[in-house]
Design a protein around this motif. Structure first.
Motif, PDB file in Angstrom:
ATOM      1  N   LEU A 188       0.786  -1.342   0.070  1.00 46.74           N
ATOM      2  CA  LEU A 188      -0.094   0.001   0.094  1.00 46.74           C
ATOM      3  C   LEU A 188       1.026   1.215  -0.229  1.00 46.74           C
ATOM      4  N   ALA A 230       1.870   3.726   2.993  1.00 41.98           N
ATOM      5  CA  ALA A 230       1.265   4.921   3.241  1.00 41.98           C
ATOM      6  C   ALA A 230       0.246   4.471   4.595  1.00 41.98           C
ATOM      7  N   ASP A 231      -0.303   3.062   4.615  1.00 40.26           N
ATOM      8  CA  ASP A 231      -1.322   2.958   5.663  1.00 40.26           C
ATOM      9  C   ASP A 231      -0.454   2.202   6.852  1.00 40.26           C
ATOM     10  N   ASP A 232      -1.468   1.992   7.746  1.00 38.37           N
ATOM     11  CA  ASP A 232      -0.616   1.565   9.056  1.00 38.37           C
ATOM     12  C   ASP A 232      -0.327   0.211   8.940  1.00 38.37           C
ATOM     13  N   ALA A 233      -0.514  -0.702   7.947  1.00 37.17           N
ATOM     14  CA  ALA A 233      -0.079  -2.054   7.734  1.00 37.17           C
ATOM     15  C   ALA A 233      -0.180  -2.395   6.094  1.00 37.17           C
ATOM     16  N   ALA A 234       0.597  -3.423   5.890  1.00 41.32           N
ATOM     17  CA  ALA A 234       0.303  -3.896   4.767  1.00 41.32           C
ATOM     18  C   ALA A 234      -0.681  -4.946   4.385  1.00 41.32           C
ATOM     19  N   VAL A 235      -1.142  -5.206   3.164  1.00 43.10           N
ATOM     20  CA  VAL A 235      -2.173  -6.355   2.980  1.00 43.10           C
ATOM     21  C   VAL A 235      -1.741  -6.928   1.823  1.00 43.10           C
ATOM     22  N   LEU A 236      -1.640  -8.449   2.376  1.00 36.05           N
ATOM     23  CA  LEU A 236      -1.273  -9.295   1.122  1.00 36.05           C
ATOM     24  C   LEU A 236      -2.259 -10.412   1.007  1.00 36.05           C
ATOM     25  N   LEU A 254      -3.936 -11.240   4.525  1.00 30.11           N
ATOM     26  CA  LEU A 254      -2.801 -11.178   5.513  1.00 30.11           C
ATOM     27  C   LEU A 254      -2.656  -9.655   5.670  1.00 30.11           C
ATOM     28  N   ALA A 284       0.116  -7.155   7.945  1.00 27.47           N
ATOM     29  CA  ALA A 284       1.183  -7.065   8.431  1.00 27.47           C
ATOM     30  C   ALA A 284       1.885  -5.829   8.931  1.00 27.47           C
ATOM     31  N   ARG A 311      -6.508   4.456   4.924  1.00 29.08           N
ATOM     32  CA  ARG A 311      -6.654   5.637   5.303  1.00 29.08           C
ATOM     33  C   ARG A 311      -6.934   6.815   4.084  1.00 29.08           C
TER      34      ARG A 311
END
Lengths: 332, 332
Positions: free
Chosen positions: A25, A28-34, B42, B44, B149
């Motif tokens: 992402l 830019a976000d609080d976490a990555a999404v996979l 997922l 992370a 966000r």
């Protein structure tokens, strides 16, 4: 100051490294999404590296970045996993100025590309202490096929990839303690210390072949003892069969007492694994396919048949080599 | 020494915490293996915390462990994710003796249980600098439903969970700067600084409801500005509507200049999110279901209609509140 703020650092240096990875992402976000649908099991491991402990403060920043990644890649290799991505936190001291960080990011980017890793996230903070990098690495493995260190069985051969002792001898070289060596051999050792070669392709090739498998990070004997304990077996290692690089062989011919670094030095990041005798040809083929030598260095025995509960190192006459360095720990 | 070696530390303190998690392989292998089949995407994230920067050296070890976990849980909450597990690396100084580490592990174990998190792996190393903890947290979210966000849209309401300013005021309290407060209110603020409340249940409840969503870690205005930039919108915040705890309200009644900590203080770990006006009842229900107050604190506007490109804070008369603390950075 010569130091960007956290957001500027992430934006300027690390975001380009993540742009090839839509899952991150754009950091830019609080976490990555996979999405891992259909990719089997997730494999996760974390390691921390401290300046002055796990690398030398004067090491080039690009090789420090490489070492951070490769030490963690070696954990994936030990599980037979395919690398997916990393999350990196960096606690930076005043020594990490903009030029340092740019060189670090350049080395990081090169290795991310070389190993097909995505940068999935991270955090940079300040510390009054030495720079500390923490890396979490994620990988995937077909469901149920992860290699394990507790699968060594009596009757298995014991194998190791590549050569042993180069990491510990490379540290001596980097500290200026091996100045008598010819320059190419000296540089080879330093490079092995700074930029270990994680055996990722070999680990993937050993799925379904290897019994116990782990990487050699604490030193051959210490790690073989971990495998022996985890598997409930005894392990015999034939000292004359241990594979040495040309540089290591030369150092040891000159100073035989340094052989203990082959047995107990750390930082090799080779794969130590067991396999049934009938798999010998397949193991050699897996090594050839991965472009790395594999050497048979011993055997797995039932505990009862051995004089020692863990690891015994045999010399050329079958006698026992004393292990006064049972394991090299960074934490000593 | 008063310090166990790395293996002893992992074995004695952390392995029991991992035993409820077969995926962690008893922390005995090089990596943890997890099956995520059918669990969606997922998620992370990684954060680092340095002693003296992100927590006070004299903070109780159990609350330091809690803060390490909760700061990371807050990142999952911001994505609407369900917590899965953590990997923790600890660079320990001489101040972390056995008693300290035992208290840390106890606090860690309590919070792992409370939040349903598995301990998936880790590494402990020595540092001559301050203790540094790095946590990678993994979670899952139904495919494609992660909150982002950059999804704030003009016309959305702006919401925040819980109360604001308690984290920054709690730091002042922990430093002995708010001694005039009644003890229960003083202790409430200190606890909010040491043990933030990640809004995990609320984040999961906001899936499909919220537009933009993130957690408030750098300070309300700084984080709202991140959301505004990521979404390409302007955000107006109504200062009189900002939710305060009884303790924060008392501090600010006494010293109105401390209101800047509500706008710009960090460490709140509340959720800041936007949602369409027609979702107001559903947002309130999501808050009630999660057991946390949600307060409408402003609105999302097109950039062109606003006097400022990012964030404007309005006072009771519609005037603009000066933001002299545009964001509280640990890295200042």
């Amino acid at each position: 100051m010569g130091r960007r703020g956290e957001f500027a650092l992430i934006r300027d240096l690390f975001r380009p490294l993540a742009q090839a990875t839509p899952q991150a992402l754009d950091l830019a976000d609080d976490a990555a999404v996979l999405s891992l649908e259909g990719q089997g099991d997730l494999v996760a491991s974390a390691d921390a590296l401290v300046s002055g402990v796990h690398f030398l403060p004067a090491d080039p920043p690009a090789t420090i970045a490489a070492k951070c990644l490769r030490v963690n890649l070696s954990d994936l290799a030990a599980m037979g996993a395919r690398p997916l991505g990393v999350l990196i936190t960096a606690a930076l001291s005043a020594a990490q100025d903009d030029a340092w960080m740019e060189a670090f990011a350049r080395g990081l980017g090169e290795d991310l590309t070389a190993f097909g890793l995505a940068l999935l996230g991270g955090d940079t903070v300040s510390t009054p202490g030495p720079a500390t990098f923490s890396i979490t690495i994620l990988g995937t493995v077909p469901a149920g096929e992860a290699l394990r260190r507790n699968h060594a069985r009596p009757g298995h051969d014991l194998w190791v990839s590549g050569t042993l002792g180069d990491g510990a001898l490379g540290l001596l070289a980097a500290q200026g303690q091996l100045l008598g060596l010819p320059a190419p051999l000296h540089d080879h050792l330093v490079d092995r210390y700074r930029r270990p070669c994680p055996r990722v392709a070999l680990g993937m090739g050993l799925r379904g072949l290897a019994g116990g498998c782990m990487d050699v990070s604490d030193g051959l004997c210490a790690d073989a003892a971990h495998m022996a304990r985890a598997s409930g077996v005894a392990i015999e290692i034939d000292a004359p069969d241990l594979p040495l690089s040309e540089a290591a062989a030369l150092v040891i011919a000159d100073a035989p007492e340094r052989f203990h670094l082959v047995l107990g030095g750390g930082d090799d990041y080779e794969l130590l694994f067991s396999a049934p005798a009938e798999a010998r040809d397949a193991v050699r083929k897996a090594g050839a396919d991965a472009g790395v030598a594999v050497t048979r260095i011993g055997r797995v025995l039932p505990v009862a048949a051995s004089a020692m509960p863990g690891v015994r190192v045999c010399d050329a006459t079958g006698g026992t080599v004393g292990i006064d360095h049972p394991g090299w720990t960074h934490d000593a």
